[in-house]
Design an enzyme around this catalytic site. Sequence first.
Site, short mmCIF file in Angstrom:
data_model
loop_
_atom_site.label_atom_id
_atom_site.label_comp_id
_atom_site.label_asym_id
_atom_site.label_seq_id
_atom_site.Cartn_x
_atom_site.Cartn_y
_atom_site.Cartn_z
N SER A 263 0.89 -1.16 -0.14
CA SER A 263 0.29 -0.06 -0.14
C SER A 263 0.89 1.12 0.34
CB SER A 263 -0.79 -0.06 0.92
OG SER A 263 -0.04 -0.20 2.49
N LYS A 264 0.08 2.83 -0.61
CA LYS A 264 1.13 3.79 -0.61
C LYS A 264 1.57 3.90 1.02
CE LYS A 264 -1.05 8.33 -0.76
NZ LYS A 264 -1.77 8.66 -1.03
N ARG A 265 1.19 3.33 2.23
CA ARG A 265 1.68 3.33 3.18
C ARG A 265 2.55 2.82 3.38
NH1 ARG A 265 -4.13 4.07 4.02
NH2 ARG A 265 -4.56 1.55 3.87
#
Length: 506
Positions: A263-265
């Site tokens: 994910s982007k996180r």
Amino acid sequence: MNRKVRVRFAPSPTGGLHLGGVRTVLYNYLFAKHHGGEFVLRIEDTDQTRFVPGAEDYIFETLAWCGLEPDESPRHGGPFAPYRQSERKPQYRQYAEQLVAAGQAYYAFDTPEELEAMRNRLRSEESPNPQYDHKVRGEMRNSLNLPETEVQSLLDSGTPHVVRIKMPEGEKLSFTDLIRGEVSFDTALVDDKVLLKADGMPTYHLAVVVDDYLMEISHAFRGEEWLPSAPVHVLLWRTLFGEDQMPQWAHLPLILGPSGKLSKRDGAKYGFPVFAANWADLKSGELTEGFRERGFLPQAFVNLLAMLGWNDGTEQELFSLDELVQRFDIAKVHKGGAKFDFEKAKWFNHEWIKKLPVAEYSAQVQTIFEQRGITVTDKGFFEKVLELVKDRCTLLTDFWEQSAFFFTAPKELDTTAIKPKWTEAKTQFFQNFTGALAQLQTWDAASLETLFKEQAAAAGIKPGELQLPLRIMLVGGKFGPPVFDIAALIGKEATTSRIEYALTQL
Ligand code: GLU
């Protein structure tokens, strides 16, 4: 294969492109080029609430950076225009109505409050996933339940409504996925998805089927997250155009990060990029770092993406785009998730930095130098420097650390390793050496080394004890390419003045 190969990448312009998105582009592109077909880029912008300014420009810029140019797109044009879904808006309604007439879809007039009440009621009955489906459609305000005359008058008076698909209650829908083989769905579990919204825009489900048909798409490859939507699409194909016209599907495996789906996180959490290029969200002001800005070469980025879920069955890992086009086989894409490893990604970049002639990327490195205040005036000299240090660089930004000293004399010298063993004799040696340099006729690494060794012998000092000091004088620290290569490249004047400056510090 008897159909002309036409594939499409169909992003919604909602933000930056992450690894998974660019890998979808790449596999589409490779497949198209392998089969002499066409690669179409279609902008799926029917959800206007999710529209993000700048996202479309970003997509084009990123694809150009990767060297994955579409054959047809809103910007490249092509015989199947328009390539932006919103521009096709007036055409979708007729297909929605065709579905209603065929009994595969219906008009639904439920207000947001009525929908909310339905969901609350289902939740209170402990339905974990309240949805508008075959179980509830009989109780809602739609054309399946209302008298025909009322439906007509609601439509005539312009009452806001949507068109929903009528998912069959207990049918098994199957199709053959090029990666997964036969995939089946129990239609009873699928909700009655909205096909046409109250604003007259189609949803993704209707638009994707209509557009794939109108654009004569032969193969549709997309991320695994779209698999649950496939039964909706199969049913639409069956009713509108015939299943024999349907593209062949392939659902690409997830890309996994250190903890589940990448994910982007994860990028922020583990300190590696997940987007292709820097993405600045205009609304939140948040900047997400890209592989490009981190110092990746497009050749390496494409290569590492290709290997995230595919290999050609051999041990080979380094592939140029042309080789990938020759070797790519969609049937060899893995079913299971592909683990992304940033260390491995850097390995690819290092290999490509070594493999490519520096002229291929010197402009990018030049920009990095200029951002740090060094203007490159002599391209020939710049490229010689890059050539000398490239084996030591993993990211393009490493060129700065590895070679800035070629352009500015070091002022801070790391003398800790040489100071304790410094002697007057060594000072004397370097003074004599600079004197001898002034007389040196041929300025190259071999002549410099010979002279250095002769002088060391004359002074009775082992050359090994003098080479580290010389390196620190020229470089500032204990790193860099062979020291006589450095001296040869920076020239007589710089070599002499750096030695003289260092002697004042010792
Ligand atoms: N618009 C969808 C997306 O944003 C496309 C999915 C598909 O390729 O069918 O990914």
